[in-house]
Design a protein around this motif. Structure first.
Motif, short mmCIF file in Angstrom:
data_model
loop_
_atom_site.label_atom_id
_atom_site.label_comp_id
_atom_site.label_asym_id
_atom_site.label_seq_id
_atom_site.Cartn_x
_atom_site.Cartn_y
_atom_site.Cartn_z
N GLY A 135 12.03 2.42 5.98
CA GLY A 135 11.98 3.06 4.68
C GLY A 135 11.47 2.18 3.56
O GLY A 135 12.00 2.21 2.44
N SER A 136 10.45 1.37 3.85
CA SER A 136 9.82 0.46 2.88
C SER A 136 10.70 -0.74 2.53
O SER A 136 10.37 -1.50 1.63
CB SER A 136 9.45 1.19 1.58
OG SER A 136 8.64 2.32 1.83
N CYS A 137 11.81 -0.92 3.23
CA CYS A 137 12.78 -1.97 2.93
C CYS A 137 12.77 -3.04 4.02
O CYS A 137 12.82 -2.71 5.20
CB CYS A 137 14.17 -1.38 2.80
SG CYS A 137 14.34 -0.10 1.54
N PHE A 138 12.77 -4.30 3.61
CA PHE A 138 12.72 -5.42 4.56
C PHE A 138 14.03 -6.21 4.56
O PHE A 138 14.62 -6.44 5.61
CB PHE A 138 11.53 -6.33 4.22
CG PHE A 138 10.22 -5.61 4.31
CD1 PHE A 138 9.53 -5.55 5.51
CD2 PHE A 138 9.69 -4.95 3.21
CE1 PHE A 138 8.33 -4.87 5.63
CE2 PHE A 138 8.49 -4.26 3.30
CZ PHE A 138 7.81 -4.21 4.50
N PHE A 139 14.49 -6.63 3.38
CA PHE A 139 15.79 -7.26 3.24
C PHE A 139 16.65 -6.38 2.33
O PHE A 139 16.15 -5.80 1.37
CB PHE A 139 15.68 -8.66 2.63
CG PHE A 139 14.85 -9.62 3.45
CD1 PHE A 139 15.01 -9.72 4.82
CD2 PHE A 139 13.90 -10.43 2.84
CE1 PHE A 139 14.25 -10.61 5.58
CE2 PHE A 139 13.14 -11.32 3.57
CZ PHE A 139 13.30 -11.41 4.95
N ASN A 140 17.94 -6.30 2.63
CA ASN A 140 18.82 -5.47 1.82
C ASN A 140 19.26 -6.25 0.59
O ASN A 140 20.22 -7.02 0.62
CB ASN A 140 20.03 -5.00 2.64
CG ASN A 140 20.76 -3.87 1.96
OD1 ASN A 140 21.14 -3.97 0.80
ND2 ASN A 140 20.94 -2.77 2.68
N ASN A 141 18.54 -6.06 -0.50
CA ASN A 141 18.71 -6.87 -1.70
C ASN A 141 20.12 -6.78 -2.27
O ASN A 141 20.71 -7.79 -2.67
CB ASN A 141 17.69 -6.45 -2.76
CG ASN A 141 16.27 -6.51 -2.25
OD1 ASN A 141 15.90 -7.46 -1.56
ND2 ASN A 141 15.47 -5.52 -2.57
N VAL A 142 20.66 -5.57 -2.34
CA VAL A 142 21.99 -5.41 -2.93
C VAL A 142 23.07 -6.01 -2.02
O VAL A 142 24.05 -6.60 -2.51
CB VAL A 142 22.26 -3.93 -3.27
CG1 VAL A 142 22.57 -3.11 -2.03
CG2 VAL A 142 23.38 -3.79 -4.29
N ALA A 143 22.89 -5.92 -0.71
CA ALA A 143 23.86 -6.51 0.21
C ALA A 143 23.83 -8.03 0.14
O ALA A 143 24.87 -8.70 0.20
CB ALA A 143 23.58 -6.04 1.64
#
Length: 309
Positions: A135-143
């Motif tokens: 879904g266009s996401c590589f690293f979970n920034n908020v996590a």
């Protein structure tokens, strides 16, 4: 100044082809509207640092991190993880700075430099789970920001509020068994990523599916009658926001019918709760929002609410 606007030029270098809705123009549109509205003069500006390997590994597996690194394409080429999630030669570095933005903001709010922060970065993160991108996401920034707050500042409890139109499946997966984290969201269902409708079974997950064409009244009901009581019960010491603006009625990436004023209303509620439990500490990180006009208008009202302007 109460609010910090965090960004980094690397967000403009990551692109996934001219057809892709997650484009660098999203950041340009936000910054242009911030300047045109005069709001940029009322926020403190900050530039993200790059997340280190140890920071990424608080959330993601070593095998997954190595997979991304080994598949960085040469300049002018693309590497397809899936049809939505594509790397160019700058993506890996952009993702490290995006992951670092939340950490940078955590440092700012815990040093009392500012009360809260908005991170205008990309790629987004809430679909990325422990060991894969999507879904266009590589690293979970908020996590990554959450784990950083736990480790560096010994936070006992925090809340993650996700108002993106798509379910933050990665964030849910990462914190599903972590009672230190309360996650609150709404999301269109059935809809990409076609996950999350059973998440209410966990006490620390307050993630509610809504039907297509859900209106403001439905979302406000969820906030008032589900999110707010859950946050009162959890008493978070910091609130993180996965700030997706694709539930706007002008955005073709969902069929939820919000306006920029709904985002301002939600933000005002979060600010009130943060003042009660978290000394006003909020870090908001950009997720979705693909109609450039509605995105930029919504972000400006979101930041106005954060800054109480």
């Amino acid at each position: 100044m109460k609010t910090m606007y965090v960004t980094h030029p690397s967000s403009l270098k990551h692109e996934m082809g001219c057809f892709h809705p997650d484009s660098p123009e999203r950041i340009y549109a936000i910054s242009d509207q911030m300047l045109a509205s005069g709001l940029m003069s009322f926020v403190k500006q900050g530039y993200s640092f790059k997340a280190l390997k140890k920071d990424i590994l608080r959330v993601h597996s070593p095998i997954y991190l190595d997979y991304l690194y080994k598949n960085i394409p040469t300049d002018g080429e693309y590497y397809y993880i899936d049809n939505d999630t594509i790397m160019n030669s700058y993506t890996f570095e952009s993702a490290l700075y995006a992951a670092g933005s939340g950490m940078f903001a955590i440092d700012a709010i815990f040093s009392n430099s500012v009360k809260n922060a908005f991170c205008a970065i990309r790629p987004p993160g809430h679909h990325a789970n422990h060991d894969n991108a999507m879904g266009s996401c590589f690293f979970n920034n908020v996590a990554i920001a959450a784990k950083y707050a736990f480790d560096k500042y010994k936070v006992s409890r925090l809340a993650i509020v996700d108002f993106d139109a798509h379910h933050g499946n990665g964030t849910e997966e990462i914190f599903y068994d972590d009672d230190r984290v309360l996650m609150c969201s709404f999301f269109q269902h059935p809809f990409y990523p076609y996950l999350g409708k059973h998440s209410l079974k966990k006490n620390n997950m307050c993630n509610l599916p809504v039907n297509a064409y859900a209106k403001s009244s439905r979302i406000r009901d969820i906030v008032n009658n589900h999110w707010v009581p859950a946050i009162h019960k959890h008493k978070p010491e910091v609130i993180l926001i996965s700030a997706g603006f694709d539930a706007h009625k002008e955005d073709d990436m969902s069929q939820i019918c919000l306006t920029e004023y709904d985002y301002a209303w939600i933000t005002n509620i979060i600010v009130e709760l943060s003042e009660q439990y978290a000394n006003g500490r909020i870090v908001s990180i950009l997720e979705g929002g693909y109609n450039l006009s509605s995105l930029s208008r919504s972000v400006v009202l979101h930041i106005r609410a954060l800054a109480n302007i």
